[in-house]
Design an enzyme around this catalytic site. Sequence first.
Site, PDB file in Angstrom:
ATOM      1  CB  CYS A   1     -19.875  -9.242   9.850  1.00  0.00           C
ATOM      2  SG  CYS A   1     -18.261  -9.884   9.381  1.00  0.00           S
TER       3      CYS A   1
ATOM      4  CG  ASP B   1     -17.882 -10.286   5.089  1.00  0.00           C
ATOM      5  OD1 ASP B   1     -17.361  -9.611   6.004  1.00  0.00           O
ATOM      6  OD2 ASP B   1     -18.638 -11.256   5.285  1.00  0.00           O
ATOM      7  CG  ASP B   2     -14.009  -9.284   7.119  1.00  0.00           C
ATOM      8  OD1 ASP B   2     -15.004  -8.672   7.557  1.00  0.00           O
ATOM      9  OD2 ASP B   2     -13.559 -10.319   7.644  1.00  0.00           O
TER      10      ASP B   2
ATOM     11  CG  ASP C   1     -18.773  -6.351   6.445  1.00  0.00           C
ATOM     12  OD1 ASP C   1     -17.601  -6.302   6.003  1.00  0.00           O
ATOM     13  OD2 ASP C   1     -19.208  -7.331   7.089  1.00  0.00           O
ATOM     14  CG  ASN C   2     -15.634  -5.549   8.848  1.00  0.00           C
ATOM     15  OD1 ASN C   2     -16.620  -6.276   8.909  1.00  0.00           O
ATOM     16  ND2 ASN C   2     -14.415  -6.027   8.590  1.00  0.00           N
TER      17      ASN C   2
HETATM   18 CA    CA Z   1     -17.187  -8.214   7.704  1.00  0.00          CA
END
Ligand code: CA
Length: 501
Positions: free
Chosen positions: A86, A44-45, A326-327
């Site tokens: 997200c 995540d991130d 996710d990003n």
């Molecule tokens: Ca994210």
Amino acid sequence: MNRALYTVIGLGLLTIIILANVSSANSLPPSSATQPNIVFIRTDDQDFQTFFDKLPNGRPVMKNVRELIMRRGTYFDRSYVSFPLCCPSRATTLTGQYAHNHTVLSNGGSTGGYAKLNHTNTLPIWLGQAGYYTMHLGKYMNGYNVVLDPSGSYHAPPAGWNKWFTTFGNMHKYYNYSVYDGTNVVTYGSSASDYQTDVITRQAQDYLTQRPYENQPFFMQVDYLAPHEDLSMGNNPPPAAPRHQGLMSGSSLPMSPAFNEADVSDKAIFISYLPPLTSQDIAEVKNNYEHRMESLLAVDEGVGKILQTLRATGQYGNTIVVFTSDNGFMLGEHRKSGKFLAYESLRVPLIMSGPSIPKGKIVPELVMNVDLTPTFLEWASATPGLLQDGRSLVPLLTNPTGTTSWRSDILTENPLVNYYRGLRTYNVSTGREYLYTEYDYTNDGVVDEKELFALTPDSCRPVGDPYLLESQHANPCYSSLIQQFHNRVTYLKTCAGSTCT
Ligand SMILES: [Ca+2]
Ligand SMILES: [Ca+2]
Ligand SMILES: [Ca+2]
């Protein structure tokens, strides 16, 4: 060596790493089974740069993930998310669609979040129809069980998942969080053994050992929270597992030429007004960087443990492992930190590893998260219930000489939260790359501002701008290219299925 150099030589560095290790690689022979197991691991991130970052002692932070490539894996050098946030990104891999089609345009409220997606027609259902046993662990989509149903009960897992071990409510906590398994709520405390990354890893190992799927192929989606910030009390850097605390102490903050950019007047208005980072700002970025790296160490150990369990249980030879985020994330580039924006935060690491995946291959073509779903479906011989806006990456993996026909651009979109749509382009034949963004702050269909970055040299400029330092939107030499890109964005922003490619 600093982060900026890694950006430039990342590809070469990786090649050296791979060549140095190919001879000692220990890959198993390909399986004859037609439906491989799939383990989809997502952070995540996590920005793509962390893939190259190291501890002060020289150990790559993502050591186990990098070894996936050396042993039997492929690295995608131009991997992007179309919407660097997200929930829209997670909805994309559940549907195989751009956000303008799955309609999740933010993390919550009436325009996004868990409740916005139609959960009756998604990837796990399609995989189940093809015979797969499906398991989800970790963070699914923002807003899951933030509000309980009117009877005060937890919402059932969405259709299609056979196993559900999913954080809910305030899911951005490394301690003192809750997991719902579809029947019971398990609450974790604040001891070392409650550290969320490790809990998720242990549960994944349990499922792989217990084999609830018996004789079915399985799809396991492991959504780690790291290195997302901790939202227990305000916004704080992610805590490392206790055993990893302080391992980044003494490291220097990598600063690319985009870090604290000296002149931001070329950029969109909300960037052009940002003051330079102060020494206190920079100290905060450095602190955040160190915590992010340390939190990723437990993820990397988790990947190692999942692989170890696959081997110990005899499943490794027929299991494909996919690793991505996710990003992406910015750490002071253009005086900004965070995700959302059409700059570095669009780019994510992507690695695929498995019995049918070429070892040590680097794919240069432009790929995006929208492509993951059709790739999973092709591996699984499954049929989607929705038009697929992306393309299966299998041809890029299997064609030894490169594919003759691949896209040269992808759509970027974040129209409600940050008011933009745009293009990331890469022409394999000419080698030219651009990042083009249109901002419509008033959401009236009339473009208010533009940016154009020429990442590579062209007939207008003898030098490239890989760090996005000088937008060329006002350069008359680019006026016809800008018109061409504008027409392309106008076309792609409502594309669906085959018209997106
Ligand atoms: Ca994210
Ligand atoms: Ca406007
Ligand atoms: Ca500039």
